[in-house]
Design an enzyme around this catalytic site. Sequence first.
Site, short mmCIF file in Angstrom:
data_model
loop_
_atom_site.label_atom_id
_atom_site.label_comp_id
_atom_site.label_asym_id
_atom_site.label_seq_id
_atom_site.Cartn_x
_atom_site.Cartn_y
_atom_site.Cartn_z
N CYS A 106 -2.93 -1.84 -16.16
CA CYS A 106 -3.03 -0.76 -15.18
C CYS A 106 -2.42 -1.13 -13.83
CB CYS A 106 -4.48 -0.31 -15.02
SG CYS A 106 -5.53 -1.59 -14.34
N HIS A 162 0.82 -1.21 0.00
CA HIS A 162 0.00 0.00 0.00
C HIS A 162 0.86 1.26 0.00
CE1 HIS A 162 -2.43 3.15 1.91
NE2 HIS A 162 -3.36 2.67 1.11
C1 PEP Z 1 -3.96 -4.67 -10.00
O1 PEP Z 1 -4.31 -5.63 -9.33
O2 PEP Z 1 -2.94 -4.68 -10.73
C2 PEP Z 1 -4.73 -3.41 -9.98
C3 PEP Z 1 -4.44 -2.41 -10.78
O3 PEP Z 1 -5.71 -3.30 -9.03
P1 PEP Z 1 -5.40 -2.97 -7.47
O4 PEP Z 1 -3.95 -2.63 -7.36
O5 PEP Z 1 -6.29 -1.85 -7.11
O6 PEP Z 1 -5.76 -4.27 -6.82
#
Ligand code: PEP
Length: 743
Positions: free
Chosen positions: A702, A302
């Site tokens: 992403c 995080h």
């Molecule tokens: C991912 O899992 O790569 C993603 C972009 O979603 P999050 O990081 O919010 O789980």
Amino acid sequence: MFGEVVLGIEKSIFDKAREEIKTGLPLISRFKQIIEERSGKPFPQEPLKQLEMARDAVFKSWNNKRAVDYRTIYKIPHSIGTAVNIQMMVFGNMSQNSATGVGFTRNPATGDKVFYGEYLINAQGEDVVAGIRTPQPIAELKKDMPVIFEQIRKITTRLERHYRDMQDFEFTIEKGELYMLQTRNGKRTGLAAVRIAVDMVKEKLISKEEAVQRVEPLQLNQLLHPMFDPKEKQRFKVIANGLNASPGAASGRVYFDPDTVVEMTAKGERTILVRRETSPDDIHGMHQAKGVLTATGGMTSHAAVVGRQMGKPSVVGCSALSVDEDNKLLKVANLTVKEGDFISIDGLSGEVMLGDVPTVESEVMQVIKGGLQEKEAPTYQYFTTLLSWADKIRRLKVRANADIPRDAEYAMKFGAEGIGLCRTEHMFFAEDRLPIMQEMILATTKQDRQKALDKLLPLQRSDFKGLFETMKGFPVTIRTLDPPLHEFLPKREELMVEITRMRVQNRPEEEITQKEKLLARVNELHEFNPMMGLRGCRLGIVYPEITRMQVRAIFEAATEVALTSKTVVPEIMIPLVSDVQEFKHQAEIVHQVAHQVAQETGIRIKYLVGTMIEVPRAAITADEISKEAEFFSYGTNDLTQMTYGFSRDDAGKFIQYYLDKDNKILLQDPFVTIDPAGVGQLIKISTEKGKKTRADLKVGICGEHGGDPASVIFCHFAGLDYVSASPFRVPLSRLAAAQAELK
Ligand code: PEP
Ligand code: MG
């Protein structure tokens, strides 16, 4: 030098002898004595023997620790070996018209086109670098030896033109005669790399394509983040090293909880948030702090993800630290840092220093934030010039991960061509929304839940409106709610303590019952493995009214923006899908609500519905999913987690052992760079299968990898259409995408 380099006798022994020599034996005799004592043989007198020994020492140096470590860091194969170049010796220490020096054809720190270097009269090369005597700036040589100075300028200018790159050279003057000893392409900072590349195009030395290849994408970071003043930094003690999660320099007073950070920042203090690890509850503190330091967590923890997204210097997974949040202490070895003490963290190197190391804000950031005009910012102009060349070359589009209009605005200024991921949950963590969100979660009936959702609707609508307006017609991908619901509620243990405390204080029974109800719901929602629990589209399937509210907010916002004659392109994205049926369920809601809003307003908004591919099963069944989904976006944070079975939040604890050069289980952290053999294969297979059933399927990424140069290059060759990175990484992804095309 021979004693040290060839015979391996510690340098300090010679240094000590040099100190003690004031009286007694001449230095040379003492050195010979040391050599005989230490190596068991007299100093070799035959020149050929000396040469052979020196030659072998160079070959052996390939395996010394420093060389091995360097190759490990820069991923140079250990098997290639070295060469030895034998050269006639010249002497810079023969007379007052002898000298020796080193230099660069341009300034390697700033890229300025100035002749740069230093020299010493009557000295050997070693004397210049060893710091025994203080060398003179090279400009002085013009006065000392004007003819030779001109000769050096002429030769080095020619060398630069020949190699078409900035040169780092060494020279010796022996009794008035100049000898060039060595020349090579000089190492340089990010700032210098950009400037030199752009200048050399203007000087017609290199092409724009070459300029784009001359800058390491990661080096661009150095132009964005405040830096420690390099001279000042040396005065401070490094107390620990962690993972360099988000580059930049930050110094401030240490605080162990986000509320105190906010409070002290409001009082005008510079603060550093220090946590064992951060959670979404810490967002406000992270936002206000100058930097974030955590003891645990990896590169996609995080703290690391949010730190990068905010462009906040962050050092994470600093395992040498023991963070005692209760007593507001930080211990490292036998040192204790208390709340309010100053520390400094370098997000570029991962170093943690004791004290307040002075920083300087980067010029590029001053322009992005609006504090400085473009025309007053030459570095910014260099930066945008280089990137505009990259844009003309690249095929891959670059979008940004942004949740709020301010981040979207930065993303636009950094050249993003849309939003690739808006994590809507970040909107719910805001102070004015969290209580409503909690009300929604605590509701026991559908009606009560709907009441809370009705309150959230206008807030979400205004968030989305802001995003659409900022993005000026570029596509905006909005993801429906993803995290497990308990993240929005207070922590179980904290509630238990609070209830006990309330009982001791004889608080009214009604108040206590209220808290107990909350605790009961928290217990109900408690999960042993929340990463694989009720999150992603599962949430929208269990509570379809949440998806319905979010989609309504999106379409109502889009309609409002469309009414002001602006284009809007919403792309609705369903997270954590593993089976096409899950997608169908959620997409159905999207289509229904879109239709309803269109009927209510009389305005039909064009939109796409797609999915994230984050679960291996989804990747393998991509041909089924793409029958329904109009785009794919690889969530490589989760996809890596689920493919390896490594927890993205805990991997920091063991991955360093996997990367260790003696274990060599992994060559790179798969949470940083896409693992081509496993996760990468899933991406390739899934893209191929997906396009088989839907030829015009739009495909992007992403996860955090969208801002990692090697991963961007991977995405180019895997045939993706775009990458999406945090706003501050958009420039480096633009550059990496161009380099991929040139490859
Ligand atoms: C991912 O899992 O790569 C993603 C972009 O979603 P999050 O990081 O919010 O789980
Ligand atoms: Mg995810």
